[in-house]
Design an enzyme around this catalytic site. Structure first.
Site, PDB file in Angstrom:
ATOM      1  CB  CYS A   1      -0.880   0.084   1.257  1.00 51.28           C
ATOM      2  SG  CYS A   1      -1.793  -1.410   1.593  1.00 51.28           S
TER       3      CYS A   1
ATOM      4  N   GLY B   1       0.619   0.107  -4.988  1.00 48.01           N
ATOM      5  CA  GLY B   1      -0.623  -0.654  -4.977  1.00 48.01           C
ATOM      6  C   GLY B   1      -1.476  -0.270  -6.159  1.00 48.01           C
TER       7      GLY B   1
ATOM      8  CG  ASN C   1       2.389   0.956   3.650  1.00 50.61           C
ATOM      9  OD1 ASN C   1       3.449   1.536   3.509  1.00 50.61           O
ATOM     10  ND2 ASN C   1       2.199  -0.269   3.202  1.00 50.61           N
ATOM     11  N   GLY C   2       1.077  -1.544   5.645  1.00 53.61           N
ATOM     12  CA  GLY C   2       1.764  -2.512   6.508  1.00 53.61           C
ATOM     13  C   GLY C   2       0.846  -3.674   6.800  1.00 53.61           C
TER      14      GLY C   2
ATOM     15  CE1 TYR D   1       9.836  -5.039  -8.058  1.00 54.39           C
ATOM     16  CE2 TYR D   1       8.401  -4.765  -6.153  1.00 54.39           C
ATOM     17  CZ  TYR D   1       8.567  -4.955  -7.510  1.00 54.39           C
ATOM     18  OH  TYR D   1       7.477  -5.054  -8.314  1.00 54.39           O
TER      19      TYR D   1
HETATM   20  P1  AMP Z   1       9.749 -14.489  -9.867  1.00 57.86           P
HETATM   21  O1  AMP Z   1       9.454 -14.765 -11.282  1.00 57.86           O
HETATM   22  O2  AMP Z   1       8.662 -15.029  -8.966  1.00 57.86           O
HETATM   23  O3  AMP Z   1      11.109 -14.965  -9.432  1.00 57.86           O
HETATM   24  O4  AMP Z   1       9.682 -12.907  -9.661  1.00 57.86           O
HETATM   25  C1  AMP Z   1      10.832 -12.137  -9.752  1.00 57.86           C
HETATM   26  C2  AMP Z   1      10.511 -10.742 -10.231  1.00 57.86           C
HETATM   27  O5  AMP Z   1       9.486 -10.188  -9.402  1.00 57.86           O
HETATM   28  C3  AMP Z   1      11.699  -9.808 -10.148  1.00 57.86           C
HETATM   29  O6  AMP Z   1      11.846  -9.208 -11.419  1.00 57.86           O
HETATM   30  C4  AMP Z   1      11.344  -8.778  -9.107  1.00 57.86           C
HETATM   31  O7  AMP Z   1      11.687  -7.479  -9.509  1.00 57.86           O
HETATM   32  C5  AMP Z   1       9.851  -8.887  -8.969  1.00 57.86           C
HETATM   33  N1  AMP Z   1       9.392  -8.771  -7.568  1.00 57.86           N
HETATM   34  C6  AMP Z   1      10.012  -9.110  -6.429  1.00 57.86           C
HETATM   35  N2  AMP Z   1       9.234  -8.865  -5.354  1.00 57.86           N
HETATM   36  C7  AMP Z   1       8.070  -8.351  -5.821  1.00 57.86           C
HETATM   37  C8  AMP Z   1       6.857  -7.875  -5.220  1.00 57.86           C
HETATM   38  N3  AMP Z   1       6.695  -7.907  -3.901  1.00 57.86           N
HETATM   39  N4  AMP Z   1       5.882  -7.402  -6.028  1.00 57.86           N
HETATM   40  C9  AMP Z   1       6.033  -7.391  -7.366  1.00 57.86           C
HETATM   41  N5  AMP Z   1       7.151  -7.824  -8.010  1.00 57.86           N
HETATM   42  C10 AMP Z   1       8.161  -8.300  -7.254  1.00 57.86           C
END
Ligand code: AMP
Length: 488
Positions: free
Chosen positions: A30, A56, A130-131, A270
């Site tokens: 969020c 979000g 948020n949290g 990220y």
């Molecule tokens: P995966 O395919 O499941 O290994 O997802 C990895 C990708 O998801 C990477 O490119 C990250 O930048 C992205 N990522 C990591 N954490 C999140 C998150 N909480 N929400 C959305 N994207 C994420």
């Protein structure tokens, strides 16, 4: 589920590949934004939420107060789609709070859209949170056994009931009561008819900044939202602080027993926008670039070109290129217009996979030893598809993957959307096994020591997703229980 629905569903899973069906119980991502003392409070909140859209994308809402009455407008969708001029006009007054939320899609989601607004014995109250709270279930069960009727499945509603049912006399005491009873992560905005209150948990998990604009007070999850409206950053709401903003100006209290600080390091890796300054005005882009430089020092490789996975890998890839001297280029181009309801044509082109979102620039990669940088691997599906795409048709000669964070081995219970532990590839596989799975020539992750070397005062950060050191919920059994619940 019919085939179109399934395609949409699969596509949604691809966009957010780590969802579990009941993720809204624990994995709300969020952004919050609040204004006190401006005649255009709701317009400013609209802009602030737009700047915080990355936090979000499922739903958004704004609550405003004209001093007598609280108004609310909220819906599923993106901020710019939800709010028209007409709708913003229905939000008069000089105080406003807004909220962006991401959780899973589902029939009950509209009920979970924030701000949550109630009328109770002391008047109207709106909250934007948020949290994630780790004891929301216990508190909810206890409140329900005393007759509370919950309208949503969101943990944030617990705050509303705790405040409404507190035996303390005044509103501030009731909020303090509630803040002491919940545990977990909260950067919280509360609005009444005539004041704006911001509260941050004692660990300081999620960011929250205070700014000034045209005589008004602004509170925002990230400073990029202050920048958009031209507000000046003043300071953070400190961990454990409650800030009351009303006609008397700003008053600060520290009503909760102090704990260690545990700000989320993944905000730097990220989640936050690179142009934001968080956790004591530290610039996210600078930290991300330094993660990349540190990665290059730890794991050098002979390569012809460094390319990021856009957008998440860009600053770290730049840092890696600067430190290693290997040329940087945009070898993957991202389509920014992939909406959550994109429908894949069934017959003509099948298995778009990652190509919906990313396409390689063949001329840049052909015959090259390519070093790809991304910020994290969750399940491993994205990286696997990217490596395949870069190699396809003999394009790249070698593909080396570097990740600007340590292996993600544990889920987050404090507001980052991660799947259960068993779905996190690094919780059950060694780095070399992951390398084989994603078919990279080499794979290396930034070390935890390297990560902590980059951030100032590293002991004030939560690194639970990398080292299992959960600041609030360190009881293993409880963690397993919650995972089981969120996987249902
Ligand atoms: P995966 O395919 O499941 O290994 O997802 C990895 C990708 O998801 C990477 O490119 C990250 O930048 C992205 N990522 C990591 N954490 C999140 C998150 N909480 N929400 C959305 N994207 C994420």
């Amino acid at each position: 589920m019919n085939s179109i629905k399934r395609l949409i569903h699969n596509h949604q899973l691809f966009n957010k590949p780590y969802l579990s069906l009941s993720a809204d119980k624990f994995h709300d991502e969020c952004g919050v934004f609040g204004v006190y003392g401006h005649r255009e409070a709701s317009n400013l909140t609209y802009l602030g939420l737009h700047a915080l859209q990355h936090r979000g994308q499922e739903s958004a809402g704004i609550c405003s107060s004209d001093g007598r009455q609280v108004h609310i407008e909220k819906s599923m969708g993106l901020v710019t789609d939800i709010f028209s001029e007409k709708r913003l006009k229905r939000l008069p007054g000089e105080i406003a709070i807004g909220h962006n939320r991401y959780s899973t899609a589902g029939s009950s989601s509209l009920k979970n859209v924030q701000p949550l607004m109630v009328n109770f014995s002391l008047g109207s109250l709106a909250i934007a949170h948020n949290g994630n709270l780790v004891n929301a279930l216990e508190l909810r069960t206890a409140l329900e056994s005393k007759g509370a009727i919950f309208q949503s499945s969101s943990d944030s509603e617990v705050f509303v009931h705790l405040i409404a049912s507190s035996k303390a006399g005044g509103l501030y005491e009731r909020i303090i009561d509630a803040a002491r009873m919940v545990s977990g992560a909260f950067s919280l905005l509360i609005m009444t008819e005539n004041e704006l209150i911001a509260v941050r948990d004692t660990y300081g998990f999620r960011p929250l900044s205070i700014g000034r604009y045209d005589g008004a007070y602004i509170v925002a999850s990230e400073t990029c939202a202050l920048d958009l409206i031209g507000a000046k950053y003043v300071r953070d709401v400190e961990p454990g602080e409650m800030v009351i903003i009303n006609e008397n100006g700003i008053t600060s209290m520290k009503p909760m027993p102090a704990t260690r600080q545990a700000s989320c390091i993944f905000e730097f890796i990220y989640f936050s926008r690179p142009d934001s300054n968080i956790f004591g005005n530290i610039n996210v882009d600078a930290v991300r670039k330094e993660f990349g430089r540190q990665l290059a020092r730890e794991y050098p490789v002979e390569a012809d070109v460094v390319i990021p996975v856009p957008d998440s890998g860009v600053p770290a890839a730049l840092g890696y290129a600067q430190e290693s001297g290997i040329p940087f280029d945009f070898g993957l181009i991202r389509n920014h217009y992939v909406g959550r309801t994109f429908i894949e044509p069934q017959q003509s082109i099948r298995h778009f996979g990652v190509k919906i979102k990313l396409n390689p620039v063949r001329q840049l990669l052909e015959g090259k030893r390519v070093l790809v940088v991304d910020d994290s691997i969750v399940r491993g599906t994205t990286s696997k598809k990217i490596v395949k795409m870069i190699r396809e048709g003999g394009m790249a000669k070698e593909v080396h993957l570097r990740i600007s964070s340590p292996p993600t081995i544990g889920p987050c219970f404090y507001g980052i959307d991660t799947p259960s532990r068993k779905e996190l590839i690094a919780s059950t596989h060694s780095v070399d096994e992951i390398r084989k799975y994603i078919t990279a020539d080499t794979l290396q992750y930034l070390s935890i020591e390297g990560l902590l070397k980059v951030v100032p005062d590293s002991e004030r950060f939560c690194t639970a997703c990398f080292d299992d050191n959960y600041p609030v919920l360190n009881h293993q059994e409880k963690i397993e229980q919650m995972e089981l619940f969120s996987a249902l």
